[in-house]
Every structure is written in C-alpha cells, then in structure tokens.
Design an enzyme around this catalytic site. Sequence first.
Site, PDB file in Angstrom:
ATOM      1  N   CYS A 119       0.819  -1.225   0.000  1.00 25.35           N
ATOM      2  CA  CYS A 119       0.000   0.000   0.000  1.00 25.35           C
ATOM      3  C   CYS A 119       0.845   1.263   0.000  1.00 25.35           C
ATOM      4  O   CYS A 119       0.350   2.345  -0.314  1.00 25.35           O
ATOM      5  CB  CYS A 119      -0.932   0.018   1.201  1.00 25.35           C
ATOM      6  SG  CYS A 119      -1.897  -1.474   1.369  1.00 25.35           S
ATOM      7  N   HIS A 260      -3.964   6.806   3.047  1.00 20.39           N
ATOM      8  CA  HIS A 260      -4.292   5.472   2.527  1.00 20.39           C
ATOM      9  C   HIS A 260      -5.715   5.123   2.960  1.00 20.39           C
ATOM     10  O   HIS A 260      -6.121   5.407   4.085  1.00 20.39           O
ATOM     11  CB  HIS A 260      -3.296   4.454   3.087  1.00 20.39           C
ATOM     12  CG  HIS A 260      -3.611   3.050   2.688  1.00 20.39           C
ATOM     13  ND1 HIS A 260      -3.895   2.691   1.385  1.00 20.39           N
ATOM     14  CD2 HIS A 260      -3.694   1.906   3.416  1.00 20.39           C
ATOM     15  CE1 HIS A 260      -4.126   1.399   1.343  1.00 20.39           C
ATOM     16  NE2 HIS A 260      -4.024   0.889   2.555  1.00 20.39           N
ATOM     17  N   ASN A 290     -10.255  -0.936   0.017  1.00 19.98           N
ATOM     18  CA  ASN A 290      -8.799  -0.782   0.068  1.00 19.98           C
ATOM     19  C   ASN A 290      -8.213  -1.293  -1.251  1.00 19.98           C
ATOM     20  O   ASN A 290      -8.287  -2.489  -1.535  1.00 19.98           O
ATOM     21  CB  ASN A 290      -8.273  -1.575   1.266  1.00 19.98           C
ATOM     22  CG  ASN A 290      -6.771  -1.498   1.424  1.00 19.98           C
ATOM     23  OD1 ASN A 290      -6.059  -1.005   0.560  1.00 19.98           O
ATOM     24  ND2 ASN A 290      -6.285  -2.011   2.544  1.00 19.98           N
TER      25      ASN A 290
HETATM   26  O1  UT7 Z   1      -3.904  -1.768   3.627  1.00 16.80           O
HETATM   27  C1  UT7 Z   1      -2.916  -2.265   4.473  1.00 16.80           C
HETATM   28  C2  UT7 Z   1      -3.176  -1.946   5.877  1.00 16.80           C
HETATM   29  N1  UT7 Z   1      -4.361  -2.619   6.339  1.00 16.80           N
HETATM   30  C3  UT7 Z   1      -5.053  -2.088   7.301  1.00 16.80           C
HETATM   31  O2  UT7 Z   1      -4.732  -1.012   7.737  1.00 16.80           O
HETATM   32  C4  UT7 Z   1      -6.208  -2.864   7.903  1.00 16.80           C
HETATM   33  C5  UT7 Z   1      -6.140  -2.776   9.406  1.00 16.80           C
HETATM   34  N2  UT7 Z   1      -7.142  -3.538  10.102  1.00 16.80           N
HETATM   35  C6  UT7 Z   1      -8.477  -3.280  10.039  1.00 16.80           C
HETATM   36  O3  UT7 Z   1      -8.906  -2.444   9.279  1.00 16.80           O
HETATM   37  C7  UT7 Z   1      -9.388  -4.020  10.979  1.00 16.80           C
HETATM   38  O4  UT7 Z   1      -8.622  -4.730  11.919  1.00 16.80           O
HETATM   39  C8  UT7 Z   1     -10.371  -4.990  10.278  1.00 16.80           C
HETATM   40  C9  UT7 Z   1     -11.447  -4.219   9.545  1.00 16.80           C
HETATM   41  C10 UT7 Z   1      -9.606  -5.891   9.322  1.00 16.80           C
HETATM   42  C11 UT7 Z   1     -11.077  -5.873  11.326  1.00 16.80           C
HETATM   43  O5  UT7 Z   1     -11.738  -5.044  12.275  1.00 16.80           O
HETATM   44  P1  UT7 Z   1     -11.529  -5.317  13.825  1.00 16.80           P
HETATM   45  O6  UT7 Z   1     -12.379  -4.366  14.542  1.00 16.80           O
HETATM   46  O7  UT7 Z   1     -10.049  -5.264  14.116  1.00 16.80           O
HETATM   47  O8  UT7 Z   1     -12.130  -6.763  14.004  1.00 16.80           O
HETATM   48  P2  UT7 Z   1     -11.404  -8.082  14.526  1.00 16.80           P
HETATM   49  O9  UT7 Z   1     -10.457  -8.603  13.491  1.00 16.80           O
HETATM   50  O10 UT7 Z   1     -10.888  -7.824  15.883  1.00 16.80           O
HETATM   51  O11 UT7 Z   1     -12.653  -9.057  14.615  1.00 16.80           O
HETATM   52  C12 UT7 Z   1     -13.738  -8.817  15.503  1.00 16.80           C
HETATM   53  C13 UT7 Z   1     -14.784  -9.889  15.293  1.00 16.80           C
HETATM   54  C14 UT7 Z   1     -14.200 -11.301  15.285  1.00 16.80           C
HETATM   55  O12 UT7 Z   1     -15.121 -12.130  15.946  1.00 16.80           O
HETATM   56  P3  UT7 Z   1     -14.851 -12.594  17.462  1.00 16.80           P
HETATM   57  O13 UT7 Z   1     -13.548 -13.311  17.433  1.00 16.80           O
HETATM   58  O14 UT7 Z   1     -14.799 -11.328  18.260  1.00 16.80           O
HETATM   59  O15 UT7 Z   1     -16.032 -13.469  17.758  1.00 16.80           O
HETATM   60  C15 UT7 Z   1     -14.162 -11.662  13.816  1.00 16.80           C
HETATM   61  O16 UT7 Z   1     -14.278 -13.033  13.602  1.00 16.80           O
HETATM   62  O17 UT7 Z   1     -15.408  -9.716  14.015  1.00 16.80           O
HETATM   63  C16 UT7 Z   1     -15.379 -10.942  13.300  1.00 16.80           C
HETATM   64  N3  UT7 Z   1     -15.298 -10.642  11.868  1.00 16.80           N
HETATM   65  C17 UT7 Z   1     -16.383 -10.446  11.114  1.00 16.80           C
HETATM   66  N4  UT7 Z   1     -17.696 -10.454  11.384  1.00 16.80           N
HETATM   67  C18 UT7 Z   1     -18.543 -10.191  10.393  1.00 16.80           C
HETATM   68  C19 UT7 Z   1     -14.188 -10.499  11.115  1.00 16.80           C
HETATM   69  N5  UT7 Z   1     -14.542 -10.192   9.852  1.00 16.80           N
HETATM   70  C20 UT7 Z   1     -15.888 -10.150   9.839  1.00 16.80           C
HETATM   71  C21 UT7 Z   1     -16.842  -9.881   8.830  1.00 16.80           C
HETATM   72  N6  UT7 Z   1     -18.147  -9.893   9.157  1.00 16.80           N
HETATM   73  N7  UT7 Z   1     -16.478  -9.582   7.556  1.00 16.80           N
END
Ligand code: UT7
Length: 333
Positions: A119, A260, A290
């Site tokens: 990125c 970004h 993204n």
């Molecule tokens: O471009 C390069 C740089 N990339 C980035 O900057 C991305 C950085 N990260 C993020 O944007 C976020 O971490 C995400 C959007 C990828 C994820 O958001 P989050 O708030 O960090 O969620 P998480 O990964 O902590 O997941 C929370 C919950 C999990 O369930 P449990 O374990 O709490 O029961 C996941 O399994 O959300 C669940 N989950 C989903 N639920 C519904 C993960 N993806 C999904 C989904 N729909 N698509």
Amino acid sequence: MSESTSVIPVTIAGTGSYLPEKILTNAEIAKMVDTSDEWITTRTGIKERRIAADDEFTSDLATKAAERALDQANIKAEDVELIIVATITPDTPTPATACYVQTKLGAYSAVAFDISAACSGFLYAMKLAKRLISDGAYKNALIIGAEKLSSVTNWEDRNTCVLFGDGAGAAVLRRSEENEGRILATEMGTDGRHTQLLEIKGGGSACPITMANADDHLHTLTMQGREVFKLAVNAMRTAAETAIERAGLTADDIKLVVPHQANLRIIDAIASRLTVPNEKVFVNLHKYGNTSAAAVAIALDEAHREGRFERGDNIVLVVFGAGLTWAATAIEW
Ligand code: UT7
C-alpha cells in the site's frame, strides 16, 4: 533528509485514476460469506468496491489512469522518460507490469519498471521518481499505483474479502518551473519484523504454487487485522508529522490530508492525533474499499479534480502497508 537540498524542484503536473465498472456491494458480499452491511460499514466504513473484468488486468487499469494523468499534464506518451508502477498484483511475475503499460501507452522512450511496497508503493515511487528528476537523470516521470486485488482475494475468508477492491491512480512528475508548486518533503519507513501480519504466502520462491497449496488458498492475501490496525495508526501519524515538520510547516498549514484508504476508523484516529479536523481529510474508501498501492493515488486524483486543493495549497499524503511499510509526503501544489 530534507528535500529542500535538491538541485531541481519537482512538481506534480497531472493526476488520473481509473476504476473498473463492476460494483460489488456489501449486501452482495453478505450473500457469499457470513457478514453484513452493518458489520462492514461500522468496522471499516466501506460500502462497495470495484471489481475488474476477467480480461482486464492491472496493466489495463494502470494505462487508463496514466492516460488521464498525461492528458491533464499535457505531456505526450512518447515524451515520458520514466515509468514506475507500484503493485502487488502484477500482470505476470516477470516482466514488470510497467513494461506492459509502456507498450499500451506507446511510451517507448521511457525506462519502465515496477516496485513492490504494497500500500505504500505509490509514495515510494514518488520519492524515487522525484529524486531521479531532481538529480537531473530524467525530465519527467509517470508513477502509477495499480491493483487487481480481486485476483489475490480469498472469497471464502470474511476477514479479508470484505476489504479489498481493484483500481489505479497515476501522477505525472516533472521539473518545476518558476512559481509552480513542488514536492517538499518525504518520510519513509519499513519494519520487516512484521512481514507475517499481512502477506501472500504462496507464489514466490519460498512457496511455489502447487495444486495442493492452491486449494489451501496460499496464493491469496491474509492479514492479522487488529495488529496491523494499531501499528498503522502510530506509523502514519509519526510519518505525517515528520514530513510536515521537514517541510517547515505545521498541521495548521495543511489544506488537505490524503491518507491510505484502508479503514475509516484508522483515518479518524490519525486525524485526531494530528489535530486535523475531519473536513480536511479526504475519504473515498466507502466507494472503493482498500485498493492497496492504488488507494492514495486514486484519492489524490479525486481530491484534485473535486477542487479540494489548488495551486499554492499544502497537502500531505500518508500511507501504510504490508512489509510493514509506511510513508508520508508533503507537497506544495
Ligand atoms: O492496507 C494495508 C493496511 N491494512 C489495514 O490497515 C487494515 C487494518 N485492520 C483493520 O482495518 C481491521 O482490523 C479490520 C477491519 C480488518 C477488522 O476489524 P476489527 O475491529 O479489528 O475486528 P477483529 O479482526 O478484531 O474481529 C472482531 C470480530 C471477530 O469475531 P470474534 O472473534 O470477536 O467473535 C471476527 O471473527 O469480528 C469478526 N469478523 C467479522 N464479522 C462479520 C471479522 N470479519 C468479519 C466480517 N463480518 N467480515
């Protein structure tokens, strides 16, 4: 190092972008994996993304964005001296996507190659091109961030498939003339200790793709989102602050921050840490998701064409990606 020591100042003479026609909405993704529009919107800010056609490759997206940037810069393809394509989804492992772009544009006078910085690639390319122009090696350069991330997305993994999209953005750099703006300062960084946080495991020399590991989706992107999130906020904030300071400016002097486009919560966190009001931060991720190296390039072009800044205004671009890599560039437009 401050760019103010450069011999020849460098300006951005034109920008362009291209997004494929096909729109994939959150509601459509919710039919493919266990997710919802509500989850995707509140956690990321993304509402829809663009998906390239099967016969539309990264070089096609890149070429269309480049044509628009060249048109705006009033530079003919045959006069381009340098082409750098930043991408993690090249048409082929070799030759470089920039070689296909050169041919599609008819820019046969140009030296053309790719760089891989995920990125952050567009700002890495900008720094490199800027230096090569300011050192006198080339008069102009076409830099492009282009991705067909749909080709490396695991459409069964809800952790990642909701995030990414396809697209391309480009900019034409050339020697700055009197009373024109210029690239003021750049800060770049890399931390290879975190390679495993965001990666495509297969397809390289460490893990060539086989029938067996293709079934395991090793050719697709995986990410430990929560860890990347935290590191992204800190690195982007520090990079932006450093670039602004090196340019001899303060946050109050900045007309627009163009970050970004990965996650609206990341963008909001950076804006508040930089003490920049939300209206001075450009966001388009709700439309495109993204798009990795393309994201900041597309955002720059849209902000430019929407008149969000004009000649004489100071803007800051700031990015973060796999590697981990990050960069920020302060520009007087
Ligand atoms: O471009 C390069 C740089 N990339 C980035 O900057 C991305 C950085 N990260 C993020 O944007 C976020 O971490 C995400 C959007 C990828 C994820 O958001 P989050 O708030 O960090 O969620 P998480 O990964 O902590 O997941 C929370 C919950 C999990 O369930 P449990 O374990 O709490 O029961 C996941 O399994 O959300 C669940 N989950 C989903 N639920 C519904 C993960 N993806 C999904 C989904 N729909 N698509």
